[in-house]
Design a protein around this motif. Sequence first.
Motif, short mmCIF file in Angstrom:
data_model
loop_
_atom_site.label_atom_id
_atom_site.label_comp_id
_atom_site.label_asym_id
_atom_site.label_seq_id
_atom_site.Cartn_x
_atom_site.Cartn_y
_atom_site.Cartn_z
N SER A 73 0.11 -2.49 -57.84
CA SER A 73 1.16 -2.09 -56.62
C SER A 73 2.29 -1.07 -57.22
CB SER A 73 1.83 -3.34 -56.25
OG SER A 73 2.37 -4.15 -57.34
N ASP A 115 7.58 -8.24 -49.23
CA ASP A 115 8.03 -6.74 -48.83
C ASP A 115 6.99 -5.89 -49.20
OD1 ASP A 115 10.05 -7.39 -47.32
OD2 ASP A 115 11.82 -7.03 -48.93
N GLU A 116 6.67 -5.89 -50.38
CA GLU A 116 5.62 -5.06 -51.04
C GLU A 116 4.50 -4.82 -50.33
OE1 GLU A 116 5.38 -1.97 -53.92
OE2 GLU A 116 7.03 -3.16 -53.59
N ARG A 121 11.26 2.57 -48.65
CA ARG A 121 11.75 1.49 -49.30
C ARG A 121 13.07 1.02 -48.26
NH1 ARG A 121 8.88 -1.13 -52.87
NH2 ARG A 121 7.39 -0.02 -54.09
N VAL A 170 3.68 -10.65 -56.56
CA VAL A 170 3.95 -9.48 -55.50
C VAL A 170 4.59 -10.00 -54.32
CG1 VAL A 170 3.18 -7.28 -54.14
CG2 VAL A 170 2.11 -7.94 -56.37
N TYR A 180 5.07 6.35 -52.68
CA TYR A 180 5.71 6.16 -51.34
C TYR A 180 6.47 7.24 -51.15
CZ TYR A 180 4.22 1.29 -51.48
OH TYR A 180 3.49 0.08 -51.36
#
Length: 333
Positions: free
Chosen positions: A251, A293-294, A261, A290, A256
Amino acid sequence: MTTAASDLRLTQYAAGGGCACKVPAGELERVLAELPLGGGTGDLLVGLEHGDDAAAVRIDGERAIIATTDFFTPVVDDPYDWGRIAAANALSDVYAMGGEPVVALNLLAWPREKIPFEVAREVLRGGADVCREAETHLAGGHSIDDREPKYGLAVTGLAHPDRLLRNDAGEAGLPLTLTKPLGLGVLNNRHKATGERFEQAIAAMTTLNRDAARAALAAGARAATDVTGFGLLGHLYKLARASGVTAVVESAAVPYLDGAREALRDGFVPGGSRRNLDWVRPHLDSAGTVDDDELVLLADAQTSGGLLVVGEVPGYPIVGELVPRQDAVLLVR
C-alpha cells in the motif's frame, strides 16, 4: 425547459458519474453466470469467462480483432473534457488487451428538452480530438433521447493473437506495475458536490494508455488490465482469480493524485468505491495493518485509470507482486 448552456453543470444531470456508476461487480457476475456464452468458432480467444477488458477474436495467424464498448454519465461539468475523458476511457480497453484501436463509433444519449444540443456537440468534439490523438478513425455512431446524458465509444482494434494482455496469464513471482496514480473517484465526487475543478485529475483521465501498453508489450508482459470502475483491488482480484495466484499489494508504494486523501478525509467517497471494497473483502487479508480508509482508496472507482501490468514496465512504479495462491486472493500490506 431547456437550461442555458452557460448555466450548466453536467454532473448534476446524472445520479452517478463516470465509471463509478457501473453495475456492482458481484451483481454483474451473478447475472452473466446465468447467460450462455455466444455461439461461434474456436477463434474466440477472449470472451466473458474472466472479465477481461475486451473480446478478442482471431482473424488469422497474425491478427486478432479486439472489440469493446464503454460509455457513462458526466464525470466533469465541462462538456469538452467529458468527451475527451469518455473517449480515452473507451480506447483504454483496447490498449489494456495489448491492441491498437483502429475505428470507433460514438454512443450518445441526450436529454434534448433539458440540455441544449450544442452542448452535445462539444462532448462529441472532445471525443473526436482524443480519437485523432490516438490515430483512430471515428466513423459515425448512434444517438438516443434519454433522461440522463451519456457518452462513450464502441471501439474495434487489432492485436497479435499470441501477444494479448489477458486476465488469466499472470504468473507467480512477477511484480505488479501501475501506470497512473489513484484517487480519481474521490476527486470526481468532490467536483460533483462542490464544483471544484481538479486539473490533475482531468490530465490523468485524458492521458491515453497507448504508451504504457506499448511499453508493457516491449517488456514482455502477458497479463494486464486497466483500473476503472471496480478500483485497483477489484480489477486485481479478477486478474489474480483468473490466473490462479494471490496478489500482494504494497500500500505504501501505490501513488495517489494530489488532493485524493483530503477528498477521502472530507467524505467525498463514491458509493461505487465502497461497493468495490465490500465485494473483495471476503477474499482480502490486510493482516490488520492497513486501515479501512486506505482500503477504500485502493478500491476507489476510477474513470479512465491506468494499466495494471504483471511485470516491470520501465518508468512506472511497482506496487506489489503475484505469489502462489494462498487462502486469500488479495494480500494488502
